[in-house]
Scaffold this motif. Structure first.
Motif, PDB file in Angstrom:
ATOM      1  N   ALA A   1       0.861  -1.153   0.003  1.00 26.76           N
ATOM      2  CA  ALA A   1       0.079  -0.031  -0.049  1.00 26.76           C
ATOM      3  C   ALA A   1       0.791   1.138   0.015  1.00 26.76           C
ATOM      4  O   ALA A   1       1.852   1.320   0.685  1.00 26.76           O
ATOM      5  CB  ALA A   1      -0.987   0.139   1.239  1.00 26.76           C
TER       6      ALA A   1
ATOM      7  N   TRP B   1      -2.560  -5.499   1.643  1.00 24.15           N
ATOM      8  CA  TRP B   1      -3.722  -4.401   2.304  1.00 24.15           C
ATOM      9  C   TRP B   1      -3.311  -4.086   3.514  1.00 24.15           C
ATOM     10  O   TRP B   1      -3.493  -4.786   4.631  1.00 24.15           O
ATOM     11  CB  TRP B   1      -5.043  -4.929   2.095  1.00 24.15           C
ATOM     12  CG  TRP B   1      -6.106  -3.848   2.504  1.00 24.15           C
ATOM     13  CD1 TRP B   1      -5.960  -2.826   2.945  1.00 24.15           C
ATOM     14  CD2 TRP B   1      -7.624  -4.118   2.552  1.00 24.15           C
ATOM     15  NE1 TRP B   1      -7.284  -2.221   3.149  1.00 24.15           N
ATOM     16  CE2 TRP B   1      -8.296  -2.921   2.931  1.00 24.15           C
ATOM     17  CE3 TRP B   1      -8.346  -5.185   1.952  1.00 24.15           C
ATOM     18  CZ2 TRP B   1      -9.347  -2.836   2.897  1.00 24.15           C
ATOM     19  CZ3 TRP B   1      -9.764  -4.911   1.986  1.00 24.15           C
ATOM     20  CH2 TRP B   1     -10.527  -3.900   2.455  1.00 24.15           C
TER      21      TRP B   1
ATOM     22  N   TYR C   1      -7.874   3.570   2.071  1.00 28.20           N
ATOM     23  CA  TYR C   1      -7.205   2.671   0.835  1.00 28.20           C
ATOM     24  C   TYR C   1      -8.266   1.994   0.125  1.00 28.20           C
ATOM     25  O   TYR C   1      -9.234   1.574   0.510  1.00 28.20           O
ATOM     26  CB  TYR C   1      -6.134   1.827   1.516  1.00 28.20           C
ATOM     27  CG  TYR C   1      -5.125   1.857   0.539  1.00 28.20           C
ATOM     28  CD1 TYR C   1      -4.096   2.765   0.388  1.00 28.20           C
ATOM     29  CD2 TYR C   1      -4.671   0.700  -0.284  1.00 28.20           C
ATOM     30  CE1 TYR C   1      -3.084   2.936  -0.592  1.00 28.20           C
ATOM     31  CE2 TYR C   1      -3.813   0.639  -1.120  1.00 28.20           C
ATOM     32  CZ  TYR C   1      -2.950   1.644  -1.319  1.00 28.20           C
ATOM     33  OH  TYR C   1      -1.932   1.519  -2.352  1.00 28.20           O
ATOM     34  N   TRP C   2      -8.051   1.856  -1.175  1.00 23.00           N
ATOM     35  CA  TRP C   2      -8.921   1.257  -2.074  1.00 23.00           C
ATOM     36  C   TRP C   2     -10.159   2.219  -2.303  1.00 23.00           C
ATOM     37  O   TRP C   2     -11.251   1.838  -2.886  1.00 23.00           O
ATOM     38  CB  TRP C   2      -9.365  -0.282  -1.935  1.00 23.00           C
ATOM     39  CG  TRP C   2      -8.398  -1.044  -1.500  1.00 23.00           C
ATOM     40  CD1 TRP C   2      -7.889  -1.547  -0.416  1.00 23.00           C
ATOM     41  CD2 TRP C   2      -7.315  -1.447  -2.426  1.00 23.00           C
ATOM     42  NE1 TRP C   2      -6.508  -2.346  -0.459  1.00 23.00           N
ATOM     43  CE2 TRP C   2      -6.220  -2.376  -1.875  1.00 23.00           C
ATOM     44  CE3 TRP C   2      -7.099  -1.364  -3.924  1.00 23.00           C
ATOM     45  CZ2 TRP C   2      -5.360  -2.717  -2.303  1.00 23.00           C
ATOM     46  CZ3 TRP C   2      -6.120  -1.967  -4.340  1.00 23.00           C
ATOM     47  CH2 TRP C   2      -5.128  -2.859  -3.774  1.00 23.00           C
TER      48      TRP C   2
ATOM     49  N   PHE D   1     -10.874  -4.042  -4.046  1.00 18.94           N
ATOM     50  CA  PHE D   1      -9.793  -4.817  -3.923  1.00 18.94           C
ATOM     51  C   PHE D   1      -9.945  -5.932  -4.411  1.00 18.94           C
ATOM     52  O   PHE D   1      -9.005  -6.548  -5.327  1.00 18.94           O
ATOM     53  CB  PHE D   1      -9.332  -5.136  -2.187  1.00 18.94           C
ATOM     54  CG  PHE D   1      -8.304  -5.748  -1.979  1.00 18.94           C
ATOM     55  CD1 PHE D   1      -7.104  -5.691  -2.560  1.00 18.94           C
ATOM     56  CD2 PHE D   1      -8.189  -6.990  -1.092  1.00 18.94           C
ATOM     57  CE1 PHE D   1      -5.852  -6.298  -2.191  1.00 18.94           C
ATOM     58  CE2 PHE D   1      -7.054  -7.502  -0.345  1.00 18.94           C
ATOM     59  CZ  PHE D   1      -5.850  -7.404  -1.547  1.00 18.94           C
TER      60      PHE D   1
END
Length: 389
Positions: free
Chosen positions: A157, A190, A202-203, A215
């Protein structure tokens, strides 16, 4: 209680309590058959050079001999090494130039001894803020290096991507581009915000269900380029649910340092492999447990590994990103290095009571090859910090 083996540990009330170290030696030895039922990586720590005159925010000085010796220790027990990973080194003391040198040296050592190695690919050579094309180029530079030295890439990440992305589509486009560039299947990582607050959302979403869908879309779109995923969310139920949605042939590598025994043991629907920071201090014991699991003896596997969870949860307590302080303490106490100095000065990131409890738990598990050496070193640390022995 008194005597040369006693260690006076600080207690919560500001006093001390006597602790008598165990005197049994560990039963685990190097060697043994390869691990077969699970693929297991340890995210290995870096050993700093204690003689270097460096500032905490300057380029790190690494003791390469001790750093590589610790990797040989892990390989000798049959574990793989996950190199240059997130809070193990990246973004907390070791810059990209140092990480690149670490990757080169460790990959060469892995080739020399026949050890398995996977290396982190990120974007930490960038200054923030960075554009999406900058992020893609930085990832490509690091991916090219890892592939050139013959290591398996772990697409980590990226703080820069988290800052630059404005939608899930930015993640889909960036990761899709990278996976098309990769010559061999990679591991996708992740990493949750408990490890790095800059990775919140995130994502493309702070909602984990929505993020999970994005994801999975990356993986389903490129199943031939994804060996597996490393999930570091510290949520066993979420990992199990995600694991069950993976395409056939895509592995789940648990990064859950709170719930790893049950996740590795698995259930009727599957199991997780492992890529864990806690397997740095637990290396020999973890390898023994997985060899037991290789025989199908889940009960004995759990009997070996379940007692280690208290230590792991202690080391990884909030702020989780400072877990390596306890890990390096235990490496010093176990005799893997001659000092308790860390890159970035992070030996100061945990309190003395925290370190004392880490020592006590590790000693209780029999993690120290020479318990008296560990006790002597712990007494010296406590004395320097004002707890007379």
């Amino acid at each position: 209680m008194s005597g040369p083996r006693r260690v006076l540990l600080p207690d919560a009330g500001g006093g001390t309590r006597a602790y008598i170290p165990r005197d049994e030696l560990p039963r685990t030895t190097a060697g043994g058959p390869p691990l077969t039922s699970r693929t297991v990586f340890s995210a290995a720590h870096v050993v700093a050079d204690p003689y270097a005159d460096v500032a905490p925010d300057g380029p790190a000085a690494v003791d390469w001999d001790a750093t590589l010796a610790f990797r040989r220790h892990l390989w000798s027990h049959g574990l793989g090494v996950a190199e240059a990973m997130d809070t193990a080194q990246r973004g907390m003391g070791l810059d990209w130039a140092g990480a690149a040198e670490l990757i080169r040296r460790s990959a060469a050592e892995a080739k020399a001894v026949g050890g398995r190695i996977a290396c982190g690919v990120g974007t930490d050579q960038l200054d923030l803020p960075a554009s999406l094309p900058d992020v893609r180029d930085a990832y490509e530079e690091q991916l090219a290096l890892v592939e050139s030295v013959g290591a398996q890439p772990i697409l980590m990440a990226s703080r820069a991507l988290a800052a630059a992305a404005t939608s899930p589509g930015d993640y889909l486009e960036t990761y899709g581009h990278l996976l098309r560039q990769a010559t061999e299947p990679v591991i996708l990582h992740w990493l949750g915000p408990m490890f790095d607050p800059a990775l919140e959302g995130y994502w493309g979403s702070a909602d984990l269900d929505t993020a999970t869908d994005t994801f999975l879309e990356v993986i389903v779109s490129h199943p031939d380029k994804v060996d597996g995923i490393k999930v570091s969310l510290l949520d066993a139920d979420r990992e199990i649910a995600l694991r069950r949605r993976l395409p056939d042939g895509v592995r789940c590598y648990t990064g859950d340092d709170f719930n790893y025994p049950e996740l590795i043991a698995g259930d009727d629907h599957g199991f997780s492999h492992a890529l864990l920071g806690i397997f740095d201090p637990l290396g020999p014991l973890a390898a023994e447990a997985v060899r037991v699991l290789d025989t199908g003896d889940v009960k004995r596997f759990r009997a070996l590994l379940d007692p280690t969870v208290e230590l792991s949860r202690h080391l990884f307590q909030a702020p989780t990103r400072y877990y390596k302080t306890g890990v390096v303490l235990l490496a010093w106490l176990a005799g893997h290095q001659t000092h308790f100095t860390m890159v970035g000065g992070l030996q100061s990131a945990r309190s003395l009571p925290h370190l004392a409890r880490a020592y006590e738990l590790a000693d209780g598990l029999g993690l120290f090859p020479v318990p008296d050496l560990a006790a002597a070193r712990m007494r010296s640390l406590l004395t320097v910090h004002g707890v007379p022995q």
